[in-house]
Write a protein that holds these residues in place. Structure first.
Motif, PDB file in Angstrom:
ATOM      1  N   GLU A  68      29.718  43.649  37.706  1.00 46.39           N
ATOM      2  CA  GLU A  68      30.478  42.507  37.063  1.00 46.39           C
ATOM      3  C   GLU A  68      29.791  41.608  36.269  1.00 46.39           C
ATOM      4  O   GLU A  68      30.470  41.221  35.054  1.00 46.39           O
ATOM      5  CB  GLU A  68      30.747  41.795  38.336  1.00 46.39           C
ATOM      6  N   THR A 118      29.766  43.258  32.575  1.00 51.83           N
ATOM      7  CA  THR A 118      31.217  43.063  31.932  1.00 51.83           C
ATOM      8  C   THR A 118      31.237  41.666  31.224  1.00 51.83           C
ATOM      9  O   THR A 118      31.662  41.637  30.312  1.00 51.83           O
ATOM     10  CB  THR A 118      32.371  43.285  32.885  1.00 51.83           C
ATOM     11  N   ALA A 132      35.670  47.232  34.340  1.00 56.50           N
ATOM     12  CA  ALA A 132      34.807  47.030  33.072  1.00 56.50           C
ATOM     13  C   ALA A 132      35.335  48.016  31.932  1.00 56.50           C
ATOM     14  O   ALA A 132      35.446  47.372  30.826  1.00 56.50           O
ATOM     15  CB  ALA A 132      33.435  47.798  33.290  1.00 56.50           C
ATOM     16  N   ALA A 146      36.933  46.129  28.603  1.00 60.46           N
ATOM     17  CA  ALA A 146      36.555  46.702  27.153  1.00 60.46           C
ATOM     18  C   ALA A 146      37.910  46.914  26.383  1.00 60.46           C
ATOM     19  O   ALA A 146      37.941  46.723  25.293  1.00 60.46           O
ATOM     20  CB  ALA A 146      35.453  47.716  27.379  1.00 60.46           C
ATOM     21  N   TYR A 203      37.743  42.175  25.989  1.00 63.24           N
ATOM     22  CA  TYR A 203      37.670  41.060  26.959  1.00 63.24           C
ATOM     23  C   TYR A 203      38.450  39.817  26.914  1.00 63.24           C
ATOM     24  O   TYR A 203      37.987  38.703  27.161  1.00 63.24           O
ATOM     25  CB  TYR A 203      36.033  40.627  26.645  1.00 63.24           C
TER      26      TYR A 203
END
Lengths: 85, 85, 85, 85, 85, 85
Positions: free
Chosen positions: C70, C73, D72, D76, D80
Motif C-alpha cells: 500500500e 502506491t 496499485a 497507476a 493516482y
C-alpha cells in the motif's frame, strides 16, 4: 520472534549500478542473502538447523521470490542495461 | 487477530531520501521492523515467544521479502542514487 | 470462505495525497487495516479468535507486506514527497 | 487442483478509470473477488466450507495483499487521481 | 521437486496488447494458468489430486495473486487502456 | 538453512532484451528456475525429494508467482514489445 541487526555492508560496492544484467543478478542474490543474514545473524543457530529446509521446494521458491524483487529494483536502477543489449 | 497501533514515528527522519544506497537499505530494514512493531507492539508478548521462530528459514525469507518491497520504494524515491554511482 | 463487504470509506479523506511520508505511512497502515476489515467485518468473530495469532511472527510479517505494498502506491502518488526532503 | 473459468465480466464497467480513489479501491476489491470467483466458481462448494476460514487472520491478510496489488494497478491507471486531490 | 517444461505457446497471440481491460484480464488469467501448467504439466497427476485443493481459500487467494501480478504487467503494456475509457 | 551458490550464468545470453513476448516469457521461466537452482544446487538432493511436491497446487502457484515477477521486469526492459504488436 525475529531479530534484526544492522550489518556493516548490506549492498556490496555501495551502488545498485552494475556493468551487466548478469552482475545485477548476482547483486540481487547477494542482497537477498545479506538481508536474511541481517535479520537473524547467529551463524551457529543457522548451522544447527536440520538440513531438511534446503530440501523444501517451497523454501527455495520463497527465496527466489526475494531475488526476483531485488532484481526488479536493480534492473530499474540500471535502466535494464538497454545500452548493453 | 492482529492489533494495529499508530506509533510515533514510522519513518525515522521523516523522509525517504538517503545519501547512499546503503543508507536506503538500512531505512528499508528499519521501516519493515517498525511496521511489524506497529502491528503488534506488546514487547513482553514478543519476548515470550519461543526462540524457534528466528530459526525458521521461511520466517526470515518472508521478512526479507518485506525489506525488498520497502527498498524498492526507497530506491525509486532516490532515483536509484544514480548520481552517486 | 472469505466474505467481502463494501464499507463506507476505504480511504480516509478520499485521497492518496499526504503532506509527509510519515502521514503516507499511517495511511498505508489504515488502508491495509480497513481492507482486512472489509473482507471479514464481523467484529465479534475477530474478537473471539485466540490471542495466539498476534503472537505469530509470520502473521505480522504478512501484514507488514500488505503495508509495504500500500505504501508503495501512496509514495508513487506523492512522487515520493521529494519536495519535502 | 485449481479450476479456472472465464467469466462474463471480470472488470465491471470495462475500465480501470474511476472518478475517485475510493471508487478505485472498491474496484480493486471487486476485481480481487471476481478473480477468486473465476478460479473456483462452484458456489455450493464454497458455501460448504467450514466458517473457520473467514476467521483466519492469515487468510484475510493474503486476500488484502491481492487487493493491494490490484489497487496499485488501478491507481497507476488513474495517475493516482492527482487532479482530484 | 518442481518440473519446468517449455511449452509451445505461453502467451496466446504472442502479444501483451489487448483491445480492452476485460481482454487484458482474461489474458492475465490465461498466462497464470499456462505458467502453472508449464511448471508441472503431467495432466494425469493433476487430475489425481484430491478435490480439496480447489476448496481451500488460501489456494484460490494465492492464484488470484498471480493473476494480479500478470495483470499489472499487461495493464502497463497497454498504458492502462486510457484511450478506451 | 538455505544454501546460496553463484552459478556461471544466471541470465542466458546476458541480456533481458528478447525479440518477442513469448521469448521474454521463456526467459522469465529460465531465470526463475536458475534462481532456485542457485539457492540449492545439489541435484542429488533435489532428485531424492518425494514427488508429492510437484503435485501441490500451492507449490506450483508460488513458482508461478516468481515467474510473474521476473516477467514484469523483462517486459519493462523490452518496453512491453509495443513495436511488435
Amino acid at each position: 520472534m525475529l531479530i534484526w541487526r544492522k550489518t556493516m555492508e548490506m549492498i556490496p560496492g555501495g551502488t545498485l549500478i552494475t556493468a551487466t544484467p548478469e552482475e545485477g543478478r548476482q547483486l540481487a542474490m547477494t542482497m537477498a542473502r545479506k538481508s536474511i543474514g541481517a535479520i537473524q545473524p547467529e551463524a551457529e543457530v543457522r548451522k544447527a538447523l536440520p538440513p531438511k529446509y534446503a530440501n523444501s521446494p517451497d523454501s527455495l521458491t520463497a527465496a527466489a521470490q526475494v531475488v526476483a524483487l531485488e532484481f526488479a529494483t536493480i534492473a530499474a536502477a540500471n535502466k535494464y542495461w538497454r545500452k548493453n543489449s
